[in-house]
Design an enzyme around this catalytic site. Structure first.
Site, PDB file in Angstrom:
ATOM      1  N   ASP A  65     -22.545  28.522 -26.028  1.00 39.99           N
ATOM      2  CA  ASP A  65     -21.810  27.463 -26.790  1.00 39.99           C
ATOM      3  C   ASP A  65     -20.459  28.366 -27.658  1.00 39.99           C
ATOM      4  OD1 ASP A  65     -23.063  28.653 -28.754  1.00 39.99           O
ATOM      5  OD2 ASP A  65     -23.943  26.751 -29.688  1.00 39.99           O
ATOM      6  N   HIS A  66     -20.688  29.386 -27.918  1.00 37.31           N
ATOM      7  CA  HIS A  66     -19.569  29.966 -28.788  1.00 37.31           C
ATOM      8  C   HIS A  66     -18.434  30.469 -28.037  1.00 37.31           C
ATOM      9  CE1 HIS A  66     -22.316  29.529 -32.073  1.00 37.31           C
ATOM     10  NE2 HIS A  66     -21.464  30.150 -32.833  1.00 37.31           N
ATOM     11  N   ASP A 120     -28.724  31.513 -35.985  1.00 32.94           N
ATOM     12  CA  ASP A 120     -27.298  31.031 -36.317  1.00 32.94           C
ATOM     13  C   ASP A 120     -27.598  30.261 -37.858  1.00 32.94           C
ATOM     14  OD1 ASP A 120     -24.612  30.062 -35.042  1.00 32.94           O
ATOM     15  OD2 ASP A 120     -25.392  28.457 -36.544  1.00 32.94           O
ATOM     16  N   ARG A 380     -17.039  25.046 -42.578  1.00 33.01           N
ATOM     17  CA  ARG A 380     -16.817  26.225 -43.056  1.00 33.01           C
ATOM     18  C   ARG A 380     -15.195  26.327 -43.199  1.00 33.01           C
ATOM     19  NH1 ARG A 380     -21.510  30.278 -41.185  1.00 33.01           N
ATOM     20  NH2 ARG A 380     -22.817  29.489 -42.883  1.00 33.01           N
ATOM     21  N   SER A 546     -22.104  33.266 -42.117  1.00 32.41           N
ATOM     22  CA  SER A 546     -22.813  33.100 -40.794  1.00 32.41           C
ATOM     23  C   SER A 546     -24.138  34.174 -40.864  1.00 32.41           C
ATOM     24  CB  SER A 546     -21.768  33.100 -39.815  1.00 32.41           C
ATOM     25  OG  SER A 546     -21.849  34.513 -39.489  1.00 32.41           O
ATOM     26  N   ARG A 548     -24.482  36.195 -38.423  1.00 32.81           N
ATOM     27  CA  ARG A 548     -24.323  37.309 -37.647  1.00 32.81           C
ATOM     28  C   ARG A 548     -24.854  38.704 -38.006  1.00 32.81           C
ATOM     29  NH1 ARG A 548     -17.863  36.402 -38.256  1.00 32.81           N
ATOM     30  NH2 ARG A 548     -18.601  34.383 -37.757  1.00 32.81           N
TER      31      ARG A 548
HETATM   32 FE1  F3S Z   1     -20.538  26.874 -33.884  1.00 37.22          FE
HETATM   33 FE2  F3S Z   1     -19.162  26.807 -35.816  1.00 37.22          FE
HETATM   34 FE3  F3S Z   1     -21.574  25.521 -35.736  1.00 37.22          FE
HETATM   35  S1  F3S Z   1     -19.366  28.300 -34.511  1.00 37.22           S
HETATM   36  S2  F3S Z   1     -22.646  26.688 -34.652  1.00 37.22           S
HETATM   37  S3  F3S Z   1     -19.870  24.874 -34.676  1.00 37.22           S
HETATM   38  S4  F3S Z   1     -20.568  26.713 -37.570  1.00 37.22           S
END
Ligand code: F3S
Length: 656
Positions: A65-66, A120, A380, A546, A548
């Protein structure tokens, strides 16, 4: 002791070791895991290195999804690797285009009373259905897939009592923004936020998920709602009523602390640049000209959000100066708004419809213009995260976003509604969602799975090997940073960098890229020419944001062995340990000023002191000063650090 609360009950049921006393180390069994592609490629490389034949969880899902841009081979290589690895190891695969991991997980997989570990930081979104859902680094998630329990310090359980009723135009987003306003981005560290009270009866599951999602911005371990009749109706509409159990706090449940929010007193709020806790009433920033508006992200892109936003746009046009986009959180949400005619409202209003993915949240395919103002329904707004360094990003409810898109400037939706005669609507939940599982590939049976060959294109690089923690450290201060450094500062995202997440050699070239472009060459010189350790000096809340793990893995690859900070954010602290970097805190925070760039550092008797639980003395050889440092490490974390990181720790355990 928070007995009788929903969170306590789930933890108690999953407890593998430890006592349920706040601050003490506990280990809990993990039922489900989730990964997304930006953290998942590395997580599965690590899982492979653990030598386990099939995931040992009840259910694991790999989402793509990213990194959706397919402008060359890199992202497609990663996607194909993830698809093959899911087939090989018994993992569900959610294909690109199926939606954002947290949104889809709530819809199709989250179960009340179960535990979820996700690579995540917004994994707590699934807390909206009464699940204990925690964000962690990819290596922790890989370990959970290999059957390891998850270790954490028993959090304090904070009850958030919601009373009253939300007024029209005030939404779930405003509840969590109010909490951020009161508690700040550090206010949730070491805590679980559990919502209760009459006020929760008004909130649908997607609205609850907005709140638990953004609990991550408080720095909380997780957030959770009870599983009640509202949860049951939602799961039934998802065709999953059998996944429902009732899970309510006992009448005499004791919370470690209680915060009360009277919903009737709330008004539309907005987080101003550049922090999610920089919250003010929308009316205070009215009139700020807007360049772009976007509705989406794992926070506010459910069917409920899109319906309200789409209804506001019915028969209206986006302001000529504004580029407006909508990114539905999932294929299911997209299908539903198409079915209900809402999608047409967006199209007729002049909206850009993006695919169901993270996209704008990390500057993928949609970023603000230089110095531009972007109003988003996201979670964010750290500097640069949008992909444009000097953009000013505001966070608010979809209603505030749409109102501002129509007006061309930030405006309180109540004022626009009055001006334009827009009616507030209560969104009815559908009795049956279109399940939309066409892009979810279930795991193969075990025997078939064993025959699957894993695809490794040129973008999939092997994992580097790291050594054990030395008995003493000789090093040099290669970077000094201030307070609230985010993982975006350490390991930036963005269209050029994200495709390198499966290639640690390439991505480490970008560590602290926008903070200090000289850092990488300096660090390599210290590592390769001087043969000593890199030491980073940090301020408060080091590593917020995040989950990461590349923000720890890449610095480790560059030779960083110690970070000395005033304080650390939870997930990053754990990630540093997982990759064998020692996180130290100043005993006296004023000692932060006793280091300068290039100072030579000696840390003697390191292992003895760690084993003995004693303070660590850091000697600044350049100034000849001794600085006392402490650390907050559980016995397991000490053992992981001594092994040189979690992967080696697990491998050592397997050898025994
Ligand atoms: Fe994707 Fe942003 Fe949420 S990168 S998982 S929509 S915080």
């Amino acid at each position: 002791m928070a007995k009788g609360t929903v969170a306590y009950k789930i933890i108690e049921k999953h407890l593998v070791s430890g006592r349920l006393i706040p601050g003490e180390e506990i280990a809990i069994k993990i039922d489900q895991t989730l990964t997304q592609d930006a953290t998942g490629t590395m997580a599965y490389l690590q899982f492979e290195a653990m030598g386990v034949d099939r995931v040992k969880t009840e259910l694991s899902v790999s989402y793509i999804d990213h990194n959706m841009l397919q402008t060359d081979y890199k992202n497609p290589d990663d996607h194909k690797y993830l698809m093959s690895v899911a087939k090989r190891y018994g993992v569900y695969l959610s294909k690109p285009g199926n939606g954002i991991c947290h949104q889809v997980h709530v819809e199709r997989f989250a179960k009340p009373g179960k535990t979820l570990l996700g690579s995540d930081s917004h994994t707590p979104t699934s807390g909206g259905v009464g699940m204990l859902a925690i964000g962690a680094g990819g290596l922790d998630v890989a370990a959970a897939m290999a059957g390891e329990p998850f270790y954490l310090k028993m959090p304090r359980i904070v009850g958030v009592k919601l009373t009253g009723t939300l007024p029209p135009w005030v939404t779930a987003k405003d509840i969590i923004l109010e909490l951020l306003r009161r508690l700040t981005v550090k206010g949730g560290v070491g805590k679980i936020f559990e919502y209760f009270g009459e006020g929760i009866k008004e909130l649908s599951v997607p609205e609850r998920a907005t709140i638990t999602n953004m609990g991550a911005e408080l720095g909380a371990t997780t957030s959770i709602f009870p599983s009640d009749e509202i949860t049951r109706a939602y799961l039934k509409a998802q065709g999953r009523e059998e996944d429902w159990i009732e899970l309510l706090p006992d009448e005499n449940a004791e919370y470690d602390e209680v915060i009360e929010i009277n919903l009737s007193e709330l008004e539309p709020l907005i987080a101003c640049p550049h922090s999610p806790d920089n919250v003010v009433p929308v009316r205070e920033v009215e009139g700020v000209k807007v360049d772009q508006v976007v509705i989406g992200s794992c926070t506010n892109s459910s069917f409920v959000d899109l319906t309200r936003a789409g209804k506001m746009l019915e028969g209206r046009r986006i302001h000529p100066d504004v580029i407006f986009a909508v990114a539905p959180g999932s294929k299911q949400a997209l299908e539903l708004i198409a079915q209900e005619g809402i999608l047409l409202n967006f199209l007729k209003a002049g909206a850009r419809v993006l695919e169901s993915a993270c996209g704008p949240c990390i500057g993928m395919g949609y970023a603000p213009p230089s110095g531009g103002v972007s109003v988003r329904s996201f979670n964010r707004n750290f500097e640069g995260r949008s992909g444009t360094k000097d953009a000013k990003v505001y966070l608010a409810s979809p209603e505030v976003c749409v109102a501002s898109a129509i007006a061309g400037e930030i405006i309180d939706p109540r004022r626009l509604a009055e001006r334009e005669g827009i009616k507030w609507i209560k969104v009815q939940m559908p009795e049956r969602f279109p399940y939309g599982d066409e892009a979810i590939i279930p795991p193969l049976p075990e025997e078939e799975a064993k025959k699957v060959e894993i695809y490794r294109g040129p973008n999939i690089a092997p994992l580097p090997e790291f050594d054990e923690l030395p008995t003493e450290i000789q090093g040099e201060v290669s970077l000094i940073v201030g307070d609230n450094i985010t993982t975006d500062h350490i390991m930036p995202a963005g269209a050029n960098i994200l495709p390198l997440r499966s290639n640690i050699y390439a991505i480490s070239e970008y560590v602290y890229h926008y903070v200090d472009p000289e850092f990488v060459s300096r660090a390599k010189k210290i590592r390769d020419e001087k043969g000593i350790a890199n030491i980073i000096i940090g301020g408060e809340n080091y590593g917020q944001g995040s989950s990461r793990e590349h923000a720890a893995l890449a610095p480790r690859f560059l030779g960083v062995r110690v970070v000395i900070a005033k304080s650390f954010a939870r997930i990053h602290h754990a990630n540093l340990i997982n990759f064998g970097i020692l996180p130290l805190e100043f005993v006296d925070k004023r000692d932060y000023a006793k280091f300068s760039l290039g100072d030579e550092v000696h840390i003697p008797e390191l292992i003895d002191r760690l084993k003995g639980g004693k303070e660590i003395l850091v000697i600044n050889k350049t100034t000849k000063e001794e600085i006392a440092c402490k650390y907050s490490l559980t016995p397991k974390q000490v053992s992981v650090l001594l092994s040189g990181g979690l992967l080696r720790w697990i491998k050592n355990k397997q050898k025994v």
